[in-house]
Design a protein around this motif. Structure first.
Motif, PDB file in Angstrom:
ATOM      1  N   ALA A 153       0.827   4.030  -2.895  1.00 23.21           N
ATOM      2  CA  ALA A 153       0.398   5.406  -2.600  1.00 23.21           C
ATOM      3  C   ALA A 153       1.428   6.400  -3.113  1.00 23.21           C
ATOM      4  O   ALA A 153       1.086   7.439  -3.681  1.00 23.21           O
ATOM      5  CB  ALA A 153       0.195   5.577  -1.096  1.00 23.21           C
ATOM      6  N   LEU A 186      -2.131   7.842   2.438  1.00 19.39           N
ATOM      7  CA  LEU A 186      -2.467   6.501   2.927  1.00 19.39           C
ATOM      8  C   LEU A 186      -2.614   6.568   4.437  1.00 19.39           C
ATOM      9  O   LEU A 186      -1.735   7.098   5.113  1.00 19.39           O
ATOM     10  CB  LEU A 186      -1.343   5.517   2.572  1.00 19.39           C
ATOM     11  N   MET A 222      -6.622   6.064   0.227  1.00 20.55           N
ATOM     12  CA  MET A 222      -6.090   4.725   0.502  1.00 20.55           C
ATOM     13  C   MET A 222      -5.970   4.458   1.992  1.00 20.55           C
ATOM     14  O   MET A 222      -5.547   5.323   2.752  1.00 20.55           O
ATOM     15  CB  MET A 222      -4.707   4.567  -0.149  1.00 20.55           C
ATOM     16  N   ALA A 223      -6.320   3.242   2.393  1.00 21.18           N
ATOM     17  CA  ALA A 223      -6.201   2.862   3.808  1.00 21.18           C
ATOM     18  C   ALA A 223      -5.858   1.387   3.906  1.00 21.18           C
ATOM     19  O   ALA A 223      -6.257   0.584   3.062  1.00 21.18           O
ATOM     20  CB  ALA A 223      -7.511   3.137   4.535  1.00 21.18           C
ATOM     21  N   THR A 224      -5.102   1.053   4.957  1.00 24.40           N
ATOM     22  CA  THR A 224      -4.978  -0.361   5.330  1.00 24.40           C
ATOM     23  C   THR A 224      -5.817  -0.553   6.582  1.00 24.40           C
ATOM     24  O   THR A 224      -5.914   0.348   7.412  1.00 24.40           O
ATOM     25  CB  THR A 224      -3.526  -0.792   5.609  1.00 24.40           C
ATOM     26  N   CYS A 231      -8.728  12.239   3.395  1.00 18.27           N
ATOM     27  CA  CYS A 231      -7.827  12.584   2.296  1.00 18.27           C
ATOM     28  C   CYS A 231      -8.680  13.362   1.294  1.00 18.27           C
ATOM     29  O   CYS A 231      -9.217  12.787   0.361  1.00 18.27           O
ATOM     30  CB  CYS A 231      -7.285  11.286   1.696  1.00 18.27           C
ATOM     31  N   ALA A 266      -2.649   4.219   7.591  1.00 19.70           N
ATOM     32  CA  ALA A 266      -2.286   2.838   7.899  1.00 19.70           C
ATOM     33  C   ALA A 266      -2.993   2.353   9.147  1.00 19.70           C
ATOM     34  O   ALA A 266      -3.249   3.126  10.062  1.00 19.70           O
ATOM     35  CB  ALA A 266      -0.784   2.739   8.082  1.00 19.70           C
ATOM     36  N   ALA A 299       0.808  -1.224   0.000  1.00 19.07           N
ATOM     37  CA  ALA A 299       0.000   0.000   0.000  1.00 19.07           C
ATOM     38  C   ALA A 299       0.847   1.284   0.000  1.00 19.07           C
ATOM     39  O   ALA A 299       0.584   2.190  -0.793  1.00 19.07           O
ATOM     40  CB  ALA A 299      -0.982  -0.019   1.177  1.00 19.07           C
ATOM     41  N   PRO A 300       1.876   1.408   0.855  1.00 20.51           N
ATOM     42  CA  PRO A 300       2.652   2.659   0.825  1.00 20.51           C
ATOM     43  C   PRO A 300       3.410   2.866  -0.482  1.00 20.51           C
ATOM     44  O   PRO A 300       3.514   3.984  -0.983  1.00 20.51           O
ATOM     45  CB  PRO A 300       3.633   2.512   1.991  1.00 20.51           C
TER      46      PRO A 300
END
Ligand SMILES: Cc1cc2nc3c(=O)[nH]c(=O)nc-3n(C[C@H](O)[C@H](O)[C@H](O)COP(=O)(O)OP(=O)(O)OC[C@H]3O[C@@H](n4cnc5c(N)ncnc54)[C@H](O)[C@@H]3O)c2cc1C
Length: 389
Positions: A174, A181, A221-223, A214, A183, A170-171
């Motif tokens: 991003a 992002l 984006m997210a985890t 965001c 996290a 993910a990072p």
């Protein structure tokens, strides 16, 4: 920062607003130095709307064609991981709130009926990339393949499990997409006013919950931590669309090669996916007493967890730790043996369906979240439970 010099009144509000001293005046106009990190404080401070973030724009977001909620379809041993099913449950709710489609982007090799399976678990569309070079996760080709898919289909939201793979991919993605992002989220929702994704996660050592948006860049984006949401349920009658994506040699380039997998010798524990967990804390008194916890867990077909105090005593490895700085779990049954119920421990297990607490102190905080409590000596109670079982 982009300056519209014809609108600038030279008031210096931007100079005063900048927390990084990145704005100076030259010839009556602001100049932005390399210290600028595009935080936007000057944009908000400017009374004449003369400053804009480059390549964005507040209004541009509304006009943006980004649409759709996507989940990264992480797989293990030919199956979607449990966190993917949890994300499908969350994603379904977000999709219904926003009137958008829920998609899963799935990369791998010979994935068989997995796309249909993901549709049965709630996806409207599965974006499928299959290639032998994608059989095993590697950052570089996965980033390139996903970035290409995202640029083509422009989803508005992109979610990953906060697993080793998700935290790696993910990072990188991003950064490639030049977006933000968040996290390790524990909750995701939609802001009713702006329609932006509300990304909630613990901050400052868990002392506050921060909700992050965001608002400018896309995708959002997210985890999300595994185990904090219930997984989606399967509905074999659901229908959806499978979209095959092309890939090519330029996307599959990688500087790494996976030679094989070696299991670490230490005890393997999959707390996040366990349906029964028996956890021990400092109240057990010594490492030897953990054999009772192990025995009870084995009798119940479960796995062994631990409080941080027990891990710090060296009674069990860190892989077993449940809580804010350990694993977040949501089994059907969680038995806490000699655990006080500190807020940091509760953060990792209070989503369990049934919590049984064993503690000699009737006022221990663990009893506040317990479905059943047993007050007494943990060693005696464990022995008696084992005997009866
Ligand atoms: C930033 C931060 C992050 C943290 N992250 C975590 C985390 O991820 N996970 C976590 O667990 N903790 C975490 N902690 C630590 C947490 O605050 C507690 O210190 C810890 O959970 C306490 O563990 P415990 O309940 O086993 O021990 P204790 O608090 O010492 O409790 C022992 C309990 O056992 C009971 N007891 C004692 N003897 C017996 C007996 N013979 N029979 C029955 N009961 C008995 C006592 O009454 C007591 O309630 C974190 C702390 C901080 C500051």
């Amino acid at each position: 920062m982009k300056l519209y010099s014809d609108r600038c009144a030279g008031c210096e509000a931007c100079v005063n607003a900048c927390p990084y001293n990145a704005v100076t005046m030259q010839g009556g106009l602001p100049v932005f130095s390399d210290a600028c990190n595009l935080c936007g404080a000057c944009v908000e401070a400017c009374p004449s709307e003369a400053i804009e973030r480059p390549g964005n724009g507040g209004p541009a977001v509304e006009a943006s064609p980004h649409r759709g909620i996507w989940i990264f379809g992480e797989t293990k041993d030919g199956q979607p991981t449990r966190v993917v099913l949890e994300l499908l449950a969350v994603g379904r709710r977000l999709a219904e709130k926003t009137g958008q489609d829920l998609g899963v982007v799935l990369a791998g090799d010979r994935l068989g009926t997995m796309p249909q399976n993901l549709i049965a678990f709630g996806a409207d569309r599965v974006f499928l990339v299959e290639h032998p070079d994608l059989a095993v996760f590697r950052d570089e080709p996965y980033t390139a393949v996903l970035a290409a898919a995202i640029k083509q289909y422009r989803p508005s939201i992109l979610l990953f499990g906060a697993t080793t793979t998700g935290r790696s991919l993910a990072p990188r993605l991003a950064a490639r997409l030049r977006t933000g992002l968040t996290a390790d989220c524990t909750a995701l929702d939609i802001d009713p006013e702006s329609g932006n994704l509300l990304q909630t996660r613990p901050a400052f050592g868990g002392n506050i919950m921060a909700t992050i948006m965001c608002p400018v860049n896309r995708p959002q984006m997210a985890t999300m931590r595994p185990g904090v949401q219930k997984p989606a349920t399967r509905d074999g009658g659901r229908t959806g669309e499978v979209i095959r994506l092309e890939t090519g040699p330029s996307l599959l380039l990688a500087r790494t090669e996976v030679l094989g997998f070696i299991n670490r010798n230490e005890e393997m524990v999959n707390l996040e996916e366990a349906s029964v967990i028996v956890s021990g804390g400092r109240g057990l008194g010594c490492a030897e007493n953990f054999s009772l916890v192990r025995e009870l867990a084995a009798l119940l077909g479960g796995v062994v967890g631990a409080s941080r105090a027990a891990v710090e005593e060296g009674w069990l490895p860190y892989a077993h730790q449940v809580g804010q700085t350990g694993k977040t779990v949501s089994p059907r049954l969680y038995i806490a043996c000699g655990i006080s119920g500190a807020v940091q421990h509760l953060a990792g297990m209070q989503g369990s369906d049934i919590i049984v607490a064993i503690n000699r102190n009737p006022d221990a905080p663990i009893f506040k979240v317990a479905s059943y409590g047993m007050v007494g000596d943990v060693v005696q109670i464990l022995k008696s439970l084992i005997e009866q079982l």
